[in-house]
Design a protein around this motif. Structure first.
Motif: not given
Length: 440
Positions: A113-116, A169-172
């Motif tokens: 998961k890449d929050p950026w 929870g797959s956003f970050s």
């Protein structure tokens, strides 16, 4: 044998209320799990795979769907003989593979998961939303407004999908970031973030189960026959089912009670009340803002800029979520009792192709892998699906390719509404049946 997936979110103590498996089973854990080798679960309760009992304490996994736990079920270790015969396939038969087999086929980087990267999609969508509103308000004519309503309704739906990733929870991996972004995105389109997140978790954890599923689950024949004529017509006559989402948030589906806004609803555990209250307050603040804007800009302008696109978003949500579980040319099974498992339920979901809109709404049409592994970020779903196809075999139903706009889906929707009305009150593997009075 079905394998459950746990995210990295960790464990927290459960309140006194527990939702064990509807049938008595023995759970075993994979070698990388910290749980004991066997866990006894009480019978005849709604299944909540995030609920476990170990060492005299109660724990819950803070995720939308599970990993790392296996249900031992002899039926799922056997391939149905009908599927071994050339030219025959029984979609309700236990598959010849496990959830672990599918997981092993998906490249490891698909789980990262890449929050950026996730935030870049948020920025993109928000810029487009405000840009569309500015253009429509500037030109303010009846040639532009219909185009704006379609485009903005689609963008509201895109915002929902990103908030949906936050809920899974797959956003970050940062729970606070997920909650803040999820509230901002969902509140802006009048969705109570935590209330929806929790009920959607129930949907994923019980997908394909007649009684326990939460989203577009089938009505039993008894409940169906108990509905008055007007309710039946509203549920199965277009366009009314495509306007159902706000009403579902307030009162759920026929045969179920509760509200996504009320902290004491049966949807929620006692320790989730504060979350529900927070989301309801955010929803109320957004509703108050719209009322205030109506005094400043005028109600007609708010209706044109926000009200009509909102109902466009509702129609997108109902269309997409319905067609992910209905409308295939072959009947799809629904399960009860010992025949249900997380894997078999997830395999009844469908991928759909939306043409140009696939990228706009973040590939939510890539739905089978998302249902089995909701921790995978939306931008890796296509690659993960391609990797899993050889394992899934005939249990994966290739979606029909769309033109630039997915107009073919409206025919599938209309046909399903004419045929898929209820399921039998008896049987552990059931299929939709048709009320001849509605199919005319």
């Amino acid at each position: 044998m079905a394998t459950w997936v746990l995210s990295e979110c960790g464990l927290r103590p459960l309140p006194t209320r527990l939702y064990p498996n509807p049938t008595t089973r023995t759970r075993t854990t994979t070698s990388n799990s910290s749980f004991p080798n066997s866990i006894s679960i009480a019978p005849k309760k709604i299944f909540r795979p995030d609920s476990l009992v170990t060492r005299g304490r109660r724990w819950a996994v803070k995720v939308s769907a599970p990993v790392g736990i296996q249900f031992v079920d002899e039926d799922e270790t056997k391939v149905n003989k009908a599927n071994d015969k050339e030219g025959e396939f029984n979609p309700g038969a236990p598959p010849p593979f496990t959830l672990g087999d599918i997981r092993a086929a998906i490249p490891k980087h698909c789980w990262v998961k890449d929050p950026w990267k996730s935030m870049s999609y948020v920025v993109r969508d928000v810029v487009v939303v405000f840009g569309l509103a500015a253009v429509a308000a500037y030109f303010n004519n009846m040639v532009v407004w219909p185009l704006y309503w379609f485009a903005q309704g689609t963008m509201f739906w895109a915002l929902f999908v990103l908030g949906h990733d936050c809920g899974h929870g797959s956003f970050s991996n940062n729970a606070k970031l997920n909650s803040v972004v999820g509230h901002l995105l969902h509140s802006s389109i009048l969705v109570p973030y935590h209330g929806w997140r929790i009920s959607h978790r129930t949907h994923h954890q019980n997908h394909g189960h007649v009684e326990n599923d939460e989203s577009w689950h089938p009505l039993s024949e008894k409940i169906y026959r108990s509905l008055d004529t007007a309710t039946r017509m509203l549920r199965f006559t277009l366009p009314f089912p495509m306007l159902a989402y706000p009403f579902y948030l307030w009162g759920r589906s026929p045969g179920k009670k509760g509200s996504h806004f009320h902290p004491d609803s049966d949807l929620f555990l006692p320790n989730e009340k504060k979350d529900v209250i927070t989301s309801t307050v955010c929803w109320t603040a957004m509703a108050a803002l719209l009322v205030g804007l109506s005094f400043v800009m005028g109600p007609l302008q708010v209706l044109k800029l926000y009200g009509i696109p909102y109902w466009g978003f509702v129609m997108w949500l109902d269309l997409v979520t319905y067609l992910h579980h209905h409308g295939h040319e072959d009947k799809l099974p629904w399960y009860r009792g010992k025949e249900w498992s997380y894997l078999r339920g997830g395999l009844t979901t469908l991928d759909r192709d939306y043409g140009w809109i696939n990228n706009i709404h973040h590939d939510i049409g890539t739905h089978v892998i998302h249902h089995l592994f909701p921790q995978i970020p939306h931008y890796n779903l296509i690659e993960a699906t391609e990797a899993a196809k050889p394992v899934l075999g005939k249990y994966y139903r290739e979606p029909k390719k769309s033109w630039p706009l997915p107009l073919h889906l409206f025919g599938l929707l209309a046909n399903s509404m004419k045929k898929d009305h209820y399921v039998s009150d008896e049987g552990d593997i059931v299929y939709y049946q048709t009320d001849s009075n509605l199919s005319k």
